[in-house]
Motif scaffolding. Structure first.
Motif, PDB file in Angstrom:
ATOM      1  N   THR A  31      16.538  71.231  59.425  1.00 29.34           N
ATOM      2  CA  THR A  31      16.880  71.171  60.848  1.00 29.34           C
ATOM      3  C   THR A  31      18.366  70.945  61.086  1.00 29.34           C
ATOM      4  O   THR A  31      18.864  71.212  62.171  1.00 29.34           O
ATOM      5  N   SER A  32      19.078  70.426  60.053  1.00 28.90           N
ATOM      6  CA  SER A  32      20.515  70.190  60.212  1.00 28.90           C
ATOM      7  C   SER A  32      21.181  70.115  58.850  1.00 28.90           C
ATOM      8  O   SER A  32      20.542  69.818  57.848  1.00 28.90           O
ATOM      9  N   VAL A  33      22.502  70.379  58.854  1.00 37.22           N
ATOM     10  CA  VAL A  33      23.322  70.258  57.646  1.00 37.22           C
ATOM     11  C   VAL A  33      24.563  69.463  58.031  1.00 37.22           C
ATOM     12  O   VAL A  33      25.313  69.870  58.916  1.00 37.22           O
ATOM     13  N   ASP A  34      24.750  68.303  57.383  1.00 37.26           N
ATOM     14  CA  ASP A  34      25.869  67.429  57.709  1.00 37.26           C
ATOM     15  C   ASP A  34      26.557  66.953  56.438  1.00 37.26           C
ATOM     16  O   ASP A  34      25.915  66.829  55.388  1.00 37.26           O
ATOM     17  N   GLU A  35      27.854  66.673  56.549  1.00 42.63           N
ATOM     18  CA  GLU A  35      28.572  66.051  55.445  1.00 42.63           C
ATOM     19  C   GLU A  35      28.740  64.581  55.783  1.00 42.63           C
ATOM     20  O   GLU A  35      29.264  64.226  56.837  1.00 42.63           O
ATOM     21  N   VAL A  36      28.269  63.706  54.851  1.00 45.24           N
ATOM     22  CA  VAL A  36      28.333  62.270  55.049  1.00 45.24           C
ATOM     23  C   VAL A  36      29.008  61.652  53.825  1.00 45.24           C
ATOM     24  O   VAL A  36      28.469  61.727  52.719  1.00 45.24           O
ATOM     25  N   PHE A  37      30.193  61.104  54.026  1.00 36.27           N
ATOM     26  CA  PHE A  37      30.956  60.488  52.943  1.00 36.27           C
ATOM     27  C   PHE A  37      31.122  61.432  51.758  1.00 36.27           C
ATOM     28  O   PHE A  37      31.000  61.043  50.603  1.00 36.27           O
ATOM     29  N   GLY A  38      31.375  62.706  52.022  1.00 37.57           N
ATOM     30  CA  GLY A  38      31.627  63.681  50.970  1.00 37.57           C
ATOM     31  C   GLY A  38      30.385  64.315  50.372  1.00 37.57           C
ATOM     32  O   GLY A  38      30.487  65.214  49.552  1.00 37.57           O
ATOM     33  N   ASP A  39      29.205  63.855  50.731  1.00 35.86           N
ATOM     34  CA  ASP A  39      27.963  64.445  50.238  1.00 35.86           C
ATOM     35  C   ASP A  39      27.283  65.207  51.367  1.00 35.86           C
ATOM     36  O   ASP A  39      27.403  64.846  52.532  1.00 35.86           O
ATOM     37  N   ILE A  40      26.569  66.247  50.996  1.00 34.19           N
ATOM     38  CA  ILE A  40      25.835  67.026  51.992  1.00 34.19           C
ATOM     39  C   ILE A  40      24.472  66.376  52.225  1.00 34.19           C
ATOM     40  O   ILE A  40      23.773  66.007  51.282  1.00 34.19           O
ATOM     41  N   GLN A  41      24.122  66.245  53.489  1.00 36.44           N
ATOM     42  CA  GLN A  41      22.834  65.692  53.891  1.00 36.44           C
ATOM     43  C   GLN A  41      22.122  66.738  54.725  1.00 36.44           C
ATOM     44  O   GLN A  41      22.685  67.266  55.685  1.00 36.44           O
ATOM     45  N   TYR A  42      20.877  67.033  54.353  1.00 35.11           N
ATOM     46  CA  TYR A  42      20.085  68.026  55.074  1.00 35.11           C
ATOM     47  C   TYR A  42      18.965  67.326  55.837  1.00 35.11           C
ATOM     48  O   TYR A  42      18.124  66.659  55.232  1.00 35.11           O
ATOM     49  N   GLY A  43      18.974  67.477  57.161  1.00 35.74           N
ATOM     50  CA  GLY A  43      17.861  66.992  57.957  1.00 35.74           C
ATOM     51  C   GLY A  43      16.686  67.931  57.745  1.00 35.74           C
ATOM     52  O   GLY A  43      16.861  69.153  57.747  1.00 35.74           O
ATOM     53  N   VAL A  44      15.487  67.382  57.531  1.00 32.91           N
ATOM     54  CA  VAL A  44      14.312  68.212  57.263  1.00 32.91           C
ATOM     55  C   VAL A  44      13.135  67.713  58.090  1.00 32.91           C
ATOM     56  O   VAL A  44      12.879  66.516  58.170  1.00 32.91           O
ATOM     57  N   LYS A  45      12.449  68.643  58.714  1.00 37.46           N
ATOM     58  CA  LYS A  45      11.173  68.356  59.381  1.00 37.46           C
ATOM     59  C   LYS A  45      10.095  68.752  58.379  1.00 37.46           C
ATOM     60  O   LYS A  45       9.831  69.928  58.142  1.00 37.46           O
TER      61      LYS A  45
END
Length: 191
Positions: A31-45
């Motif tokens: 549902t989303s792709v974000d960079e958090v403190f240099g790491d990629i975080q993927y929101g998932v439903k």
């Protein structure tokens, strides 16, 4: 280690760090792709109703296929069997290091485990009089070797502490070899 994802991609979980409510094989939609403190975080439903995010540095996943085949299930079971490598080691860095070892073409990957804990000086000594097929890639690997060694030793010490095992040289050496084998197994099954 993991495929890059975009919003709308379907993924299946192979491993999620620290989560006992999520099992290998769970699938969901990004549902989303974000960079958090240099790491990629993927929101998932997730199909099970969860909305836990995937973290690129600690979790493992693959694109969803219509049906999980028996070899994929075997792969997931191996990863789950070797779950301690995800809990105690920085698999993102170690995976990149093993890619550098492979690119340097100095060893068959089945024998790459020792290179995780040898360190730069010992690797240089071992190859002092040998032909190196790809010297540029070899230097790149050497530049990472001391960090790989440190990550391995720190991971083993963390594991020994968590299990109440004495942290002497004998235990550290024994578990370095054990975990190096497990990390290479995971690399070969994920890669």
């Amino acid at each position: 280690m993991n495929p890059k994802l975009q919003k709308g991609d379907r993924v299946c979980l192979l491993y999620m760090s620290g989560e006992v409510s999520m099992y290998p094989g769970e699938c969901g939609t990004v549902t989303s792709v974000d960079e958090v403190f240099g790491d990629i975080q993927y929101g998932v439903k997730w199909d099970n109703g969860s909305s836990l995010a995937l973290l690129s540095d600690t979790d493992a996943w693959k694109f969803e296929k219509k049906q999980i085949k028996e070899d994929e299930l075997d792969r997931m079971n191996l990863l789950y069997k070797n779950i301690d490598v995800f809990n105690f080691f920085k698999m993102g860095f170690l995976y990149k290091y093993l890619l550098a070892v492979r690119k340097a073409s100095i060893v068959n990957m089945f024998g790459a485990g020792d290179y995780l804990w040898m360190g730069r000086e010992r690797i240089e000594h071992e190859f002092k009089y040998k032909d190196i097929p790809n010297e540029e890639a070899f230097e790149e690997m050497l530049d990472m070797a001391d960090q790989a060694q440190a990550e391995m030793i720190n991971g083993v010490i963390d594991y020994l502490e968590s299990q109440g095992i004495e942290e002497d040289m004998s235990s550290i050496n024994k578990y370095l070899k054990r975990f190096a084998t497990m990390i290479v197994q995971n690399y070969m099954h994920i890669g």
